[in-house]
Write a protein that holds these residues in place. Structure first.
Motif, short mmCIF file in Angstrom:
data_model
loop_
_atom_site.label_atom_id
_atom_site.label_comp_id
_atom_site.label_asym_id
_atom_site.label_seq_id
_atom_site.Cartn_x
_atom_site.Cartn_y
_atom_site.Cartn_z
N GLN A 118 0.83 -1.21 0.00
CA GLN A 118 0.00 0.00 0.00
C GLN A 118 0.86 1.26 0.00
OE1 GLN A 118 -2.68 -0.30 3.29
NE2 GLN A 118 -3.93 -1.88 2.32
N ARG A 119 2.01 1.21 0.66
CA ARG A 119 2.89 2.37 0.73
C ARG A 119 3.64 2.60 -0.58
NH1 ARG A 119 4.29 0.13 5.73
NH2 ARG A 119 6.24 -0.59 4.84
N VAL A 120 3.99 1.54 -1.30
CA VAL A 120 4.89 1.70 -2.45
C VAL A 120 4.23 1.57 -3.81
CG1 VAL A 120 6.91 1.00 -1.13
CG2 VAL A 120 5.65 -0.71 -2.44
N LEU A 121 3.09 0.93 -3.91
CA LEU A 121 2.46 0.77 -5.23
C LEU A 121 1.69 2.02 -5.62
CD1 LEU A 121 1.30 -2.94 -5.01
CD2 LEU A 121 3.28 -2.01 -6.21
N ASN A 122 1.68 2.29 -6.90
CA ASN A 122 1.11 3.51 -7.45
C ASN A 122 -0.28 3.28 -8.02
OD1 ASN A 122 0.73 5.95 -8.84
ND2 ASN A 122 1.80 5.16 -10.63
N ASP A 123 -1.26 4.08 -7.58
CA ASP A 123 -2.60 4.02 -8.15
C ASP A 123 -2.97 5.34 -8.85
OD1 ASP A 123 -3.37 1.44 -7.34
OD2 ASP A 123 -3.80 2.16 -5.33
N VAL A 124 -2.04 6.27 -8.93
CA VAL A 124 -2.37 7.60 -9.42
C VAL A 124 -1.61 7.96 -10.70
CG1 VAL A 124 -2.34 10.05 -8.84
CG2 VAL A 124 -2.91 8.37 -7.10
N TRP A 125 -0.36 7.67 -10.78
CA TRP A 125 0.48 8.14 -11.89
C TRP A 125 0.55 7.15 -13.03
CZ3 TRP A 125 1.83 13.06 -11.55
CH2 TRP A 125 1.84 13.65 -10.29
N VAL A 126 0.44 7.69 -14.26
CA VAL A 126 0.57 6.88 -15.48
C VAL A 126 1.58 7.54 -16.40
CG1 VAL A 126 -1.74 5.88 -15.36
CG2 VAL A 126 -1.39 8.04 -16.57
N SER A 127 2.13 6.73 -17.28
CA SER A 127 3.13 7.26 -18.21
C SER A 127 2.68 7.02 -19.63
CB SER A 127 4.47 6.57 -17.98
OG SER A 127 5.40 7.00 -18.93
#
Length: 141
Positions: free
Chosen positions: A132-141
């Motif tokens: 939960q602390r390290v995985l990204n749910d907001v940023w996309v490339s």
């Protein structure tokens, strides 16, 4: 009531606001610059819509002096025409990321963009506290 806006109509509106703010204040155009800055904060999703409307209303003098009421109403119509409306979360899941307009979203470096605020987070069956602390749910490339 539906309104269609084009660049010319928007330009005329902003020219009218500029004229109103520079002739009604003695700050040499600082009020208009403040108006543009607050719109910029809103488009970057730093300032919520309610605070934007309150600030613009105070800046135009609508609440104190009852002037520029028409400009305020036009500003509200332009916000609605720019797509400030609620969308069903199910609609987002059918839209490919390649078709989302990221020009109004936060940037992180030259290639990363934040998903729109109303974009639903994909369901996840389980994440450990570390995940939960390290995985990204907001940023996309």
């Amino acid at each position: 009531e539906s309104h269609t806006y084009n660049t010319l109509v928007e330009r005329q509106f902003y020219d009218t606001v500029k004229e109103a703010l520079t002739t009604q204040t003695r700050d040499g155009g600082a009020a208009y610059t403040e108006f543009l800055n607050v719109i910029d904060l809103y488009t970057k999703e730093i300032l919520p819509r309610k605070e934007l409307l309150d600030f613009v209303q105070d800046l135009l003098g609508v609440s104190r002096h009852k002037r520029n009421v028409d400009l305020m109403e036009e500003f509200k119509r332009q916000l609605l025409a720019a797509g400030v409306c609620e969308q069903d979360a199910d609609v987002w899941h059918s839209v490919p990321l390649s078709e989302i307009d990221f020009t109004r979203c936060w940037r992180c470096g030259p290639s990363y963009r934040a998903l729109p605020r109303d974009y639903p987070v994909a369901p996840c069956s389980y994440r450990s506290p570390m995940e939960q602390r390290v995985l990204n749910d907001v940023w996309v490339s």
